[in-house]
Design a protein around this motif. Structure first.
Motif, PDB file in Angstrom:
ATOM      1  N   LYS A 107      34.571  39.661  54.673  1.00  0.00           N
ATOM      2  CA  LYS A 107      35.736  40.236  53.996  1.00  0.00           C
ATOM      3  C   LYS A 107      36.614  40.890  55.050  1.00  0.00           C
ATOM      4  O   LYS A 107      36.108  41.429  56.029  1.00  0.00           O
ATOM      5  CB  LYS A 107      35.299  41.310  52.993  1.00  0.00           C
ATOM      6  CG  LYS A 107      34.483  40.776  51.827  1.00  0.00           C
ATOM      7  CD  LYS A 107      34.091  41.920  50.910  1.00  0.00           C
ATOM      8  CE  LYS A 107      33.190  41.416  49.800  1.00  0.00           C
ATOM      9  NZ  LYS A 107      32.769  42.512  48.904  1.00  0.00           N
ATOM     10  N   LYS A 155      38.555  49.052  40.564  1.00  0.00           N
ATOM     11  CA  LYS A 155      38.473  47.680  41.052  1.00  0.00           C
ATOM     12  C   LYS A 155      37.920  46.865  39.886  1.00  0.00           C
ATOM     13  O   LYS A 155      37.081  47.364  39.137  1.00  0.00           O
ATOM     14  CB  LYS A 155      37.481  47.655  42.213  1.00  0.00           C
ATOM     15  CG  LYS A 155      37.522  46.408  43.053  1.00  0.00           C
ATOM     16  CD  LYS A 155      36.578  46.523  44.233  1.00  0.00           C
ATOM     17  CE  LYS A 155      37.285  47.023  45.472  1.00  0.00           C
ATOM     18  NZ  LYS A 155      36.504  46.859  46.683  1.00  0.00           N
ATOM     19  N   LYS A 158      35.916  43.415  38.869  1.00  0.00           N
ATOM     20  CA  LYS A 158      35.129  42.319  39.453  1.00  0.00           C
ATOM     21  C   LYS A 158      34.674  41.349  38.367  1.00  0.00           C
ATOM     22  O   LYS A 158      34.391  41.754  37.234  1.00  0.00           O
ATOM     23  CB  LYS A 158      33.897  42.867  40.174  1.00  0.00           C
ATOM     24  CG  LYS A 158      34.215  43.477  41.539  1.00  0.00           C
ATOM     25  CD  LYS A 158      32.948  43.799  42.316  1.00  0.00           C
ATOM     26  CE  LYS A 158      33.268  44.237  43.740  1.00  0.00           C
ATOM     27  NZ  LYS A 158      33.556  43.121  44.636  1.00  0.00           N
ATOM     28  N   GLU A 180      38.789  37.427  51.315  1.00  0.00           N
ATOM     29  CA  GLU A 180      37.351  37.169  51.239  1.00  0.00           C
ATOM     30  C   GLU A 180      37.103  35.671  51.363  1.00  0.00           C
ATOM     31  O   GLU A 180      37.891  34.855  50.876  1.00  0.00           O
ATOM     32  CB  GLU A 180      36.785  37.698  49.923  1.00  0.00           C
ATOM     33  CG  GLU A 180      35.275  37.615  49.869  1.00  0.00           C
ATOM     34  CD  GLU A 180      34.651  38.487  48.769  1.00  0.00           C
ATOM     35  OE1 GLU A 180      33.417  38.498  48.702  1.00  0.00           O
ATOM     36  OE2 GLU A 180      35.384  39.143  48.001  1.00  0.00           O
ATOM     37  N   ARG A 205      33.222  37.979  42.627  1.00  0.00           N
ATOM     38  CA  ARG A 205      34.432  38.240  43.384  1.00  0.00           C
ATOM     39  C   ARG A 205      35.294  39.321  42.723  1.00  0.00           C
ATOM     40  O   ARG A 205      35.187  39.570  41.529  1.00  0.00           O
ATOM     41  CB  ARG A 205      35.239  36.952  43.536  1.00  0.00           C
ATOM     42  CG  ARG A 205      35.793  36.449  42.245  1.00  0.00           C
ATOM     43  CD  ARG A 205      36.304  35.028  42.348  1.00  0.00           C
ATOM     44  NE  ARG A 205      37.158  34.764  41.181  1.00  0.00           N
ATOM     45  CZ  ARG A 205      38.462  34.916  41.192  1.00  0.00           C
ATOM     46  NH1 ARG A 205      39.077  35.307  42.273  1.00  0.00           N
ATOM     47  NH2 ARG A 205      39.170  34.663  40.106  1.00  0.00           N
ATOM     48  N   THR A 206      36.164  39.927  43.519  1.00  0.00           N
ATOM     49  CA  THR A 206      37.100  40.936  43.009  1.00  0.00           C
ATOM     50  C   THR A 206      38.279  40.230  42.345  1.00  0.00           C
ATOM     51  O   THR A 206      38.883  39.327  42.922  1.00  0.00           O
ATOM     52  CB  THR A 206      37.598  41.827  44.169  1.00  0.00           C
ATOM     53  OG1 THR A 206      36.463  42.442  44.778  1.00  0.00           O
ATOM     54  CG2 THR A 206      38.538  42.908  43.662  1.00  0.00           C
ATOM     55  N   GLU A 208      42.562  45.101  42.067  1.00  0.00           N
ATOM     56  CA  GLU A 208      42.233  46.485  42.404  1.00  0.00           C
ATOM     57  C   GLU A 208      43.453  47.375  42.296  1.00  0.00           C
ATOM     58  O   GLU A 208      44.577  46.941  42.458  1.00  0.00           O
ATOM     59  CB  GLU A 208      41.591  46.610  43.785  1.00  0.00           C
ATOM     60  CG  GLU A 208      42.141  45.760  44.884  1.00  0.00           C
ATOM     61  CD  GLU A 208      41.198  45.703  46.086  1.00  0.00           C
ATOM     62  OE1 GLU A 208      40.749  46.761  46.540  1.00  0.00           O
ATOM     63  OE2 GLU A 208      40.929  44.587  46.565  1.00  0.00           O
ATOM     64  N   LYS A 217      35.266  46.645  35.130  1.00  0.00           N
ATOM     65  CA  LYS A 217      36.192  47.583  35.767  1.00  0.00           C
ATOM     66  C   LYS A 217      35.350  48.717  36.335  1.00  0.00           C
ATOM     67  O   LYS A 217      34.593  49.367  35.608  1.00  0.00           O
ATOM     68  CB  LYS A 217      37.184  48.111  34.726  1.00  0.00           C
ATOM     69  CG  LYS A 217      38.264  48.973  35.322  1.00  0.00           C
ATOM     70  CD  LYS A 217      39.457  49.117  34.376  1.00  0.00           C
ATOM     71  CE  LYS A 217      40.646  49.696  35.111  1.00  0.00           C
ATOM     72  NZ  LYS A 217      41.890  49.554  34.414  1.00  0.00           N
ATOM     73  N   SER A 248      46.381  44.042  47.562  1.00  0.00           N
ATOM     74  CA  SER A 248      45.691  45.161  46.917  1.00  0.00           C
ATOM     75  C   SER A 248      46.570  46.400  46.853  1.00  0.00           C
ATOM     76  O   SER A 248      46.215  47.391  46.243  1.00  0.00           O
ATOM     77  CB  SER A 248      44.371  45.472  47.624  1.00  0.00           C
ATOM     78  OG  SER A 248      44.557  45.665  49.000  1.00  0.00           O
TER      79      SER A 248
END
Length: 456
Positions: A379, A29, A31, A398, A20-21, A24, A45, A414
């Motif tokens: 998403k 971004k 993760k 998401e 998952r993120t 950002e 990153k 974001s």
């Protein structure tokens, strides 16, 4: 720990499986990821090569990443390795599970002076060490102060927060960056500033917030906020000790030339109380991976490939490791407890409804609020039509499958202003009452009340 085989819809980069993120920004971004060989959890990153490197900053960025890789300090997030594909740079970082330091204030209120001092000492240790190696943070703020499972402070994004870095011939930095409330007056002034002195101002604001539970400079109007910062117009609350007040006033000195230095802070009586210097060993670190990815001969054998596992028609399944990563420490209870009123930059809720129905409901609830909705499988990207305090509010959503009949929905800011996100989420959740599920005996009532919402 045995590694799990990649599930459908997963992305693999080298030996890492991306999840998952976590956050950002403009250029990057972050993760969650797992090393499939060792089972170790990391944060990756991901920088867009074209966006970050088009200004011929390769040499500078290479130096920055090399320096960060050499930094081994107990209070700074570790940079493990660097990889690159044709279009992206992947910086593999230590992943910590204790959440943000400021979550403690959000849930429990201000800290006692001794506890605040303990974290401030660790922060100064980290900042001092990095400055001694020519690395400046330039964006010290709550989100960058994390805690590990043992409650040890870890500064994240040191030296990476403001890539590419821009020194001019005068030896000063000239990029205005950072969160306005935490930024030194000389940075806002845009006449060039000393990175070390500017970082220290931010540390002073952080110390004030830890002990007060609120910001020293707070105004809804940006120009009014700047005026207060330029004059260092703030008042310490009465519960601060006299020596703490004196130190904070010396740190929040609007003149960088007369502002206290870190060397002077280390000799300050209030600071020294219970102080333990950091103990750590220097290790041999190889920069081969950094050299390889920045080798402009562009040896393609050094590049990794972002490999997408076959997409399924269902949401990505969230494994136990990722489930734990969404929680504070290893306490899974907090994932599904009712914690209304603590919505920050990211929030979650659980639902027993089918994923497609959840997607439809979010779209139906967001559109009347003035948001443009873009769908990509499970998403959603929501873009606000109006310009807010910090540009357009943008939201990433998401859906993850936690169990066959249980989904977790993550709603994350974001871009834009956190307070505006808070307002948006309150309005959105009103339209999602009938799909939210709450754990425990009150599942039914909780669903009707729109509870089960969890702050990250």
């Amino acid at each position: 720990m045995a590694s799990r085989s990649s599930g459908p819809g997963r992305t693999r980069v080298g030996r890492y499986e991306l999840g998952r993120t976590l956050g950002e920004g403009t250029f990057a971004k972050v993760k969650f990821a797992r090393n499939v060989d060792t089972g170790e959890n990391v944060a990756i990153k991901i920088l867009d090569k074209e966006k970050v490197l088009k200004n011929k900053m390769i040499g500078q960025i290479k130096r920055e990443i090399s320096t960060m890789k050499l930094i081994r300090h107990p209070n700074v997030i570790r940079l493990h390795e660097v990889m690159a594909s044709k279009t992206k740079i992947y910086i593999v970082l230590e992943f910590v599970t204790g959440g943000e330091l400021f979550d403690k204030i959000a849930s429990k209120g201000r800290l006692k002076e001794d506890e605040a001092r303990k974290y401030f000492q660790q922060l100064i240790n980290a900042v001092d060490y990095c400055h001694s190696r020519g690395v400046f943070h330039r964006d010290l703020k709550p989100e960058n102060l994390l805690l590990d499972a043992n409650g040890v402070l870890k500064v994240s994004d040191f030296g990476l927060s403001a890539l590419p870095q821009q020194f001019r011939e005068d030896g000063l930095l000239h990029t205005t960056c950072g969160t306005p409330n935490y930024v030194a007056p000389e940075v806002i002034n845009n006449k060039g500033y000393d990175g070390a002195r500017a970082d220290l101002w931010s540390c002073g604001v952080i110390l004030f917030v830890l002990m007060a539970g609120y910001l020293p400079f707070e105004e809804s109007n940006l120009m009014a906020l700047y005026k207060k910062i330029f004059k260092a117009d703030f008042t310490c609350p009465p519960w601060f000790s006299t020596s703490a007040k004196k130190l904070i006033k010396r740190i929040l000195d609007p003149n960088p030339l007369t502002r206290i230095t870190i060397a002077e802070i280390l000799e300050n009586e209030w600071f020294k109380k219970g102080y333990r210097p950091p103990s750590f060993e220097q290790e041999d670190v190889s920069l081969d991976d950094v050299d390889a990815i920045f080798n402009e001969a562009g040896n393609s054998q050094n590049l990794v490939v972002e490999r997408q596992e076959e997409r399924s028609a269902t949401p990505v399944t969230m494994n136990a490791f990722e489930l734990i990563s969404t929680s504070q420490g290893l306490n899974l209870g907090s994932l599904f407890e009712k914690q209304m009123g603590l919505v920050k930059r990211e929030t979650r809720f659980t639902s027993k409804r089918p994923a497609k129905e959840i997607i439809t409901k979010i779209e139906e609830a967001a559109t009347p609020l003035g948001f443009d909705v873009k769908k990509n499988n499970y998403k959603l990207k929501l873009q606000g039509e109006k310009t807010g305090r910090k540009g357009h509010l943008s939201i990433a959503t998401e859906i993850f499958e936690v169990a066959p009949s249980l989904h977790m929905v993550e709603v994350r800011k974001s871009g834009g202003d956190t307070l505006e996100f808070h307002k948006f989420y309150k309005n959105l959740s009103a339209g999602l009452k009938d799909i939210v599920w709450s754990s425990g005996d009150q599942a039914k009532e909780g669903a009707n009340e729109g509870s089960g919402i969890v702050q990250s």
